[in-house]
Motif scaffolding. Structure first.
Motif, PDB file in Angstrom:
ATOM      1  N   PHE A   1       0.916  -1.216   0.138  1.00  0.00           N
ATOM      2  CA  PHE A   1      -0.196  -0.129  -0.024  1.00  0.00           C
ATOM      3  C   PHE A   1       0.782   1.176  -0.145  1.00  0.00           C
ATOM      4  O   PHE A   1       0.630   2.060  -0.829  1.00  0.00           O
ATOM      5  CB  PHE A   1      -0.799   0.107   1.172  1.00  0.00           C
ATOM      6  CG  PHE A   1      -2.051   0.924   0.896  1.00  0.00           C
ATOM      7  CD1 PHE A   1      -3.207   0.666   0.723  1.00  0.00           C
ATOM      8  CD2 PHE A   1      -1.654   2.215   1.558  1.00  0.00           C
ATOM      9  CE1 PHE A   1      -4.276   1.385   0.591  1.00  0.00           C
ATOM     10  CE2 PHE A   1      -2.824   3.298   1.482  1.00  0.00           C
ATOM     11  CZ  PHE A   1      -3.979   2.698   0.854  1.00  0.00           C
ATOM     12  N   ARG A   2       1.938   1.479   0.998  1.00  0.00           N
ATOM     13  CA  ARG A   2       2.779   2.517   0.904  1.00  0.00           C
ATOM     14  C   ARG A   2       3.473   2.651  -0.488  1.00  0.00           C
ATOM     15  O   ARG A   2       3.799   3.850  -0.974  1.00  0.00           O
ATOM     16  CB  ARG A   2       3.722   2.326   2.184  1.00  0.00           C
ATOM     17  CG  ARG A   2       3.061   2.475   3.482  1.00  0.00           C
ATOM     18  CD  ARG A   2       4.172   2.477   4.687  1.00  0.00           C
ATOM     19  NE  ARG A   2       3.565   2.853   5.788  1.00  0.00           N
ATOM     20  CZ  ARG A   2       3.400   1.613   6.871  1.00  0.00           C
ATOM     21  NH1 ARG A   2       3.800   0.431   6.509  1.00  0.00           N
ATOM     22  NH2 ARG A   2       3.032   2.196   7.702  1.00  0.00           N
ATOM     23  N   THR A   3       4.067   1.554  -1.039  1.00  0.00           N
ATOM     24  CA  THR A   3       4.528   1.505  -2.332  1.00  0.00           C
ATOM     25  C   THR A   3       3.789   1.998  -3.226  1.00  0.00           C
ATOM     26  O   THR A   3       4.126   2.978  -4.047  1.00  0.00           O
ATOM     27  CB  THR A   3       5.250   0.080  -2.624  1.00  0.00           C
ATOM     28  OG1 THR A   3       6.240  -0.189  -1.479  1.00  0.00           O
ATOM     29  CG2 THR A   3       6.013   0.335  -3.902  1.00  0.00           C
ATOM     30  N   PHE A   4       2.707   1.715  -3.366  1.00  0.00           N
ATOM     31  CA  PHE A   4       1.807   2.054  -4.323  1.00  0.00           C
ATOM     32  C   PHE A   4       1.627   3.783  -4.280  1.00  0.00           C
ATOM     33  O   PHE A   4       1.477   4.231  -5.373  1.00  0.00           O
ATOM     34  CB  PHE A   4       0.114   1.447  -4.192  1.00  0.00           C
ATOM     35  CG  PHE A   4      -0.531   1.571  -5.432  1.00  0.00           C
ATOM     36  CD1 PHE A   4      -0.515   1.102  -6.579  1.00  0.00           C
ATOM     37  CD2 PHE A   4      -1.573   2.557  -5.089  1.00  0.00           C
ATOM     38  CE1 PHE A   4      -1.645   1.525  -7.395  1.00  0.00           C
ATOM     39  CE2 PHE A   4      -2.249   2.996  -6.085  1.00  0.00           C
ATOM     40  CZ  PHE A   4      -2.417   2.232  -7.201  1.00  0.00           C
ATOM     41  N   VAL A   5       1.293   4.115  -2.987  1.00  0.00           N
ATOM     42  CA  VAL A   5       0.980   5.543  -2.864  1.00  0.00           C
ATOM     43  C   VAL A   5       2.010   6.379  -3.142  1.00  0.00           C
ATOM     44  O   VAL A   5       1.936   7.481  -3.874  1.00  0.00           O
ATOM     45  CB  VAL A   5       0.578   5.557  -1.235  1.00  0.00           C
ATOM     46  CG1 VAL A   5       0.705   7.198  -0.687  1.00  0.00           C
ATOM     47  CG2 VAL A   5      -0.777   4.983  -0.985  1.00  0.00           C
ATOM     48  N   THR A   6       3.314   5.910  -2.758  1.00  0.00           N
ATOM     49  CA  THR A   6       4.527   6.577  -3.131  1.00  0.00           C
ATOM     50  C   THR A   6       4.647   6.780  -4.650  1.00  0.00           C
ATOM     51  O   THR A   6       5.038   7.745  -5.196  1.00  0.00           O
ATOM     52  CB  THR A   6       5.620   5.973  -2.585  1.00  0.00           C
ATOM     53  OG1 THR A   6       5.956   5.843  -1.245  1.00  0.00           O
ATOM     54  CG2 THR A   6       6.934   6.525  -2.925  1.00  0.00           C
ATOM     55  N   ILE A   7       4.595   5.679  -5.559  1.00  0.00           N
ATOM     56  CA  ILE A   7       4.670   5.802  -6.738  1.00  0.00           C
ATOM     57  C   ILE A   7       3.479   6.623  -7.503  1.00  0.00           C
ATOM     58  O   ILE A   7       3.982   7.372  -8.474  1.00  0.00           O
ATOM     59  CB  ILE A   7       4.382   4.296  -7.329  1.00  0.00           C
ATOM     60  CG1 ILE A   7       5.727   3.284  -7.088  1.00  0.00           C
ATOM     61  CG2 ILE A   7       4.382   4.363  -8.929  1.00  0.00           C
ATOM     62  CD1 ILE A   7       5.555   2.076  -7.281  1.00  0.00           C
ATOM     63  N   ARG A   8       2.435   6.445  -7.062  1.00  0.00           N
ATOM     64  CA  ARG A   8       1.365   7.342  -7.536  1.00  0.00           C
ATOM     65  C   ARG A   8       1.407   8.935  -7.385  1.00  0.00           C
ATOM     66  O   ARG A   8       1.139   9.732  -8.023  1.00  0.00           O
ATOM     67  CB  ARG A   8      -0.111   6.967  -6.975  1.00  0.00           C
ATOM     68  CG  ARG A   8      -0.273   5.500  -7.606  1.00  0.00           C
ATOM     69  CD  ARG A   8      -0.518   5.717  -9.051  1.00  0.00           C
ATOM     70  NE  ARG A   8      -1.584   6.340  -9.774  1.00  0.00           N
ATOM     71  CZ  ARG A   8      -1.711   6.727 -10.946  1.00  0.00           C
ATOM     72  NH1 ARG A   8      -0.858   6.044 -11.847  1.00  0.00           N
ATOM     73  NH2 ARG A   8      -2.700   7.409 -11.533  1.00  0.00           N
TER      74      ARG A   8
ATOM     75  N   TYR B   1      -3.293   8.583  -2.587  1.00  0.00           N
ATOM     76  CA  TYR B   1      -4.347   7.893  -1.516  1.00  0.00           C
ATOM     77  C   TYR B   1      -5.489   7.526  -2.191  1.00  0.00           C
ATOM     78  O   TYR B   1      -6.113   6.376  -2.023  1.00  0.00           O
ATOM     79  CB  TYR B   1      -4.503   8.554  -0.518  1.00  0.00           C
ATOM     80  CG  TYR B   1      -3.374   8.262   0.394  1.00  0.00           C
ATOM     81  CD1 TYR B   1      -3.202   7.050   1.405  1.00  0.00           C
ATOM     82  CD2 TYR B   1      -2.425   9.434   0.891  1.00  0.00           C
ATOM     83  CE1 TYR B   1      -2.424   6.870   2.284  1.00  0.00           C
ATOM     84  CE2 TYR B   1      -1.412   8.909   1.529  1.00  0.00           C
ATOM     85  CZ  TYR B   1      -1.415   7.974   2.599  1.00  0.00           C
ATOM     86  OH  TYR B   1      -0.326   7.583   3.119  1.00  0.00           O
ATOM     87  N   ASN B   2      -6.391   8.457  -2.953  1.00  0.00           N
ATOM     88  CA  ASN B   2      -7.421   8.041  -3.769  1.00  0.00           C
ATOM     89  C   ASN B   2      -7.522   7.016  -4.600  1.00  0.00           C
ATOM     90  O   ASN B   2      -8.031   6.092  -4.962  1.00  0.00           O
ATOM     91  CB  ASN B   2      -7.902   9.278  -4.467  1.00  0.00           C
ATOM     92  CG  ASN B   2      -8.914  10.255  -3.344  1.00  0.00           C
ATOM     93  OD1 ASN B   2      -9.018  10.008  -2.346  1.00  0.00           O
ATOM     94  ND2 ASN B   2      -8.954  11.639  -4.077  1.00  0.00           N
ATOM     95  N   ASP B   3      -6.129   6.981  -5.375  1.00  0.00           N
ATOM     96  CA  ASP B   3      -6.130   5.633  -6.296  1.00  0.00           C
ATOM     97  C   ASP B   3      -5.718   4.636  -5.645  1.00  0.00           C
ATOM     98  O   ASP B   3      -6.176   3.479  -6.118  1.00  0.00           O
ATOM     99  CB  ASP B   3      -4.615   6.244  -7.198  1.00  0.00           C
ATOM    100  CG  ASP B   3      -4.837   7.326  -8.149  1.00  0.00           C
ATOM    101  OD1 ASP B   3      -5.790   7.493  -8.488  1.00  0.00           O
ATOM    102  OD2 ASP B   3      -3.636   7.609  -8.506  1.00  0.00           O
ATOM    103  N   ALA B   4      -5.124   4.433  -4.508  1.00  0.00           N
ATOM    104  CA  ALA B   4      -4.952   3.358  -3.450  1.00  0.00           C
ATOM    105  C   ALA B   4      -6.186   2.857  -3.174  1.00  0.00           C
ATOM    106  O   ALA B   4      -6.535   1.605  -3.081  1.00  0.00           O
ATOM    107  CB  ALA B   4      -4.129   3.539  -2.596  1.00  0.00           C
ATOM    108  N   PHE B   5      -7.116   3.620  -2.681  1.00  0.00           N
ATOM    109  CA  PHE B   5      -8.419   3.263  -2.084  1.00  0.00           C
ATOM    110  C   PHE B   5      -9.240   2.656  -3.275  1.00  0.00           C
ATOM    111  O   PHE B   5      -9.898   1.585  -2.879  1.00  0.00           O
ATOM    112  CB  PHE B   5      -9.121   4.567  -1.521  1.00  0.00           C
ATOM    113  CG  PHE B   5      -8.590   4.886  -0.416  1.00  0.00           C
ATOM    114  CD1 PHE B   5      -7.583   4.263   0.637  1.00  0.00           C
ATOM    115  CD2 PHE B   5      -8.489   6.441   0.015  1.00  0.00           C
ATOM    116  CE1 PHE B   5      -7.142   5.053   1.824  1.00  0.00           C
ATOM    117  CE2 PHE B   5      -7.891   7.066   1.101  1.00  0.00           C
ATOM    118  CZ  PHE B   5      -7.374   6.279   2.105  1.00  0.00           C
TER     119      PHE B   5
END
Length: 570
Positions: free
Chosen positions: A462-469, A530-534
């Motif tokens: 989750f943290r990795t995805f948020v960082t990339i986005r 964060y919206n992308d991750a959600f």
């Protein structure tokens, strides 16, 4: 679709219960007969307890679960706040969580056999004494090096606590209710520990910083010690179950799972490709697990049954547990991280965490009523639906979103976690019990890996995805911040005007306005990330729900076709 846990101690979050000691009547069981196919020993007969005594066992279970849960989550919930008292950077404080998880993710596997060999009563006493001692050490630590060492031993001492919380809860109920009411209440206790840690953290930090965080944990550990001494568990006869090779191969399992837990915990902070030692540690973990698998495959009486674990049924079960644990990282790392980006602290989100606790308790009480054999897929449909709706609502957040706008969504996600676990746990444990007690440890390793380690992996992803986005959205926003754009120029002038009284120089005001606009753009990029991750969590949960519905449709179709055939045969 079967089921899931932090993350275990999710994760996360992160650690889940160790149900390996539960006989069908809920008594603590001898772990493994020494020969494959040997019949299980008959469990001790259930003796109903007076209502007041049963209530005391339930209270003891709750206290033990809260003690273990706070120890797991107090540091994770306050990584930013404890940097000052310990004189450490954020990357250094992350090692506190890694040191805790490294032994914790695997130690229950060995402790389960130790309970059977040395007796549950003695084991419970020594376990709580060790936990009290380690909890007390937190009160005298004031530097990061000592704190990391203490957290490692805290992970060791906490390993048996979730099992004890589980067993004390089941002790109060008759056999027919242990896998329904007992499991549901035990899982509820373990699920509310993470938000509860965030509720009590501000007060504990005010009392004494890093040391103050563990005042409550130490007090609860002492009370739990009294309960364990006064309320004995129904213990089976001691059984010699530990072989020398069990200990040797456990070391490979411990190194393998511990290395993976450390990598998952610190990877997003050091960044995966920036620290070469992360790759080396990952290789060490995979190599150790490979050796452990090879050894187990060639043992006549293995510690864990690799062939059963890799069967179609168990792979499906483990995949379901892992998927749901990954999805639940939306709450463990998502909502909290989102509000940290907006500058909020735990004390400003107290009501939100209370809503999570209330929703989890309500879902746990509902499970005590509806969890019955054969209902697991339908309960999982409800849980996934709650997760889909909650994650989708969160994906529409803006810079103006406050905790009160997420009461409904986070309540749904919290309820989904509790709804999913009890029926899945009952299904998985029942499958192991049908094959005999030899398979209980194999089931345990599946459950631990998907809960404790799965919670850490879920938070890392989750943290990795948020960082990339965030980097993607930052680049997109930065491309549009050009001084030649009249809208951008007007915005810079507007933000710089706030400094007119202290900065008479127009060029300095423009520079401050540009810096403020850059900060606002970074915050907006984080919100979009964060919206992308959600939204990704909502989509993955939708895919899981679709697969479950198709699976159920296939099962019902086969039954419908079999019905007419049976009628013609008759």
């Amino acid at each position: 679709m079967s089921d899931d846990a932090s993350a275990l101690r999710a994760t996360a979050q992160v650690g889940g219960p160790a149900p390996a000691d539960i006989m069908p009547d809920g008594s603590a069981a001898a772990v493994a007969p020494r020969r494959r196919g040997q019949p299980m020993p008959a469990p001790a007969p259930f003796v109903p307890k007076p209502a007041w005594l049963a209530a005391l066992y339930i209270l003891a279970s709750t206290l033990i679960a809260m003690t273990q849960g706070l120890g797991l989550n107090l540091v994770t919930a306050n990584l930013y706040q404890i940097q000052g008292p310990l004189g450490a950077s954020l990357n250094e404080t992350v090692w506190l969580s890694a040191a805790y998880l490294a032994p914790n993710v695997s130690l229950t596997l060995l402790l389960t056999k130790m309970r059977a060999q040395f007796g549950l009563r003695i084991f419970a006493t020594y376990a709580i004494v060790a936990f009290v001692a380690v909890a007390s050490l937190h009160l005298v630590v004031d530097d990061i090096q000592s704190a990391i060492v203490v957290r490692f031993f805290a992970g060791v001492a906490a390993s048996p606590m979730s099992s004890l919380a589980f067993l004390y809860m089941l002790e109060s109920f008759p056999p027919e209710r242990k896998m329904t009411i007992g499991v549901s209440l035990a899982m509820t206790n373990l699920s509310i520990a993470a938000p509860l840690a965030r509720v009590v953290s501000p007060t504990l930090l005010d009392l004494g910083g890093w040391n103050g965080l563990f005042l409550l944990e130490t007090a609860l550990a002492l009370v739990s010690f009294a309960f364990i001494r006064l309320l004995p568990l129904n213990s089976p006869p001691k059984t010699p179950v530990i072989e020398p090779m069990d200990v040797v191969n456990y070391l490979f399992i411990a190194v393998g799972l511990g290395s993976l837990a450390v990598v998952a915990t610190v990877g997003p902070f050091y960044w995966w490709f920036e620290a070469p030692w992360i790759g080396g540690l990952l290789a060490l973990g995979l190599a150790s697990l490979t050796v452990a698998v090879v050894v187990e495959l060639n043992r006549s009486n293995p510690l864990i049954d690799i062939r059963w674990i890799t069967s179609k049924e168990i792979l499906h079960f483990a995949g379901t547990l892992l998927l749901f644990r990954l999805l639940l990282s939306e709450q463990a790392s998502g909502a909290t991280g989102f509000f940290q980006v907006l500058g909020l602290k735990n004390e400003q989100m107290t009501v939100l965490y209370l809503v999570m606790i209330g929703a989890a308790i309500a879902a746990g009480l509902l499970c005590t009523v509806i969890v019955r054999p054969g209902r697991a897929p339908y309960i999982h449909i409800a849980a996934l639906s709650c997760l889909i709706v909650g994650s989708y609502l969160d994906s529409r957040a803006t810079v103006l979103t406050g905790p009160e706008q997420m009461y409904l969504s986070q309540g749904l996600i919290s309820a989904a976690g509790v709804l999913f676990l009890p029926p899945a746990l009952a299904v998985g444990f029942g499958s192991a019990m049908k094959r005999g007690m030899n398979y209980i440890l194999s089931f345990l390793i599946v459950f631990l890996t998907t809960q404790s380690l799965g919670g850490a992996i879920g938070s890392a992803l989750f943290r990795t995805f948020v960082t990339i986005r965030e980097k993607f959205h930052s680049s997109q926003l930065a491309e549009n911040i050009v001084l030649s754009d009249p809208i951008v120029a007007a915005r810079i002038t507007q933000t710089g005007a706030a400094y007119a009284r202290v900065l008479p120089d127009a060029a300095l005001r423009q520079a401050e306005g540009l810096a403020t606009l850059g900060t606002q753009a970074t915050r907006q990029a984080n919100i979009l990330a964060y919206n992308d991750a959600f939204l990704a969590v909502s989509i993955l949960a939708s895919v899981g729900l679709a697969v479950l519905l198709v699976h159920l449709a296939v099962i019902h179709l086969k039954r419908w076709r079999a019905g007419p055939a049976d009628a013609q045969t008759a």
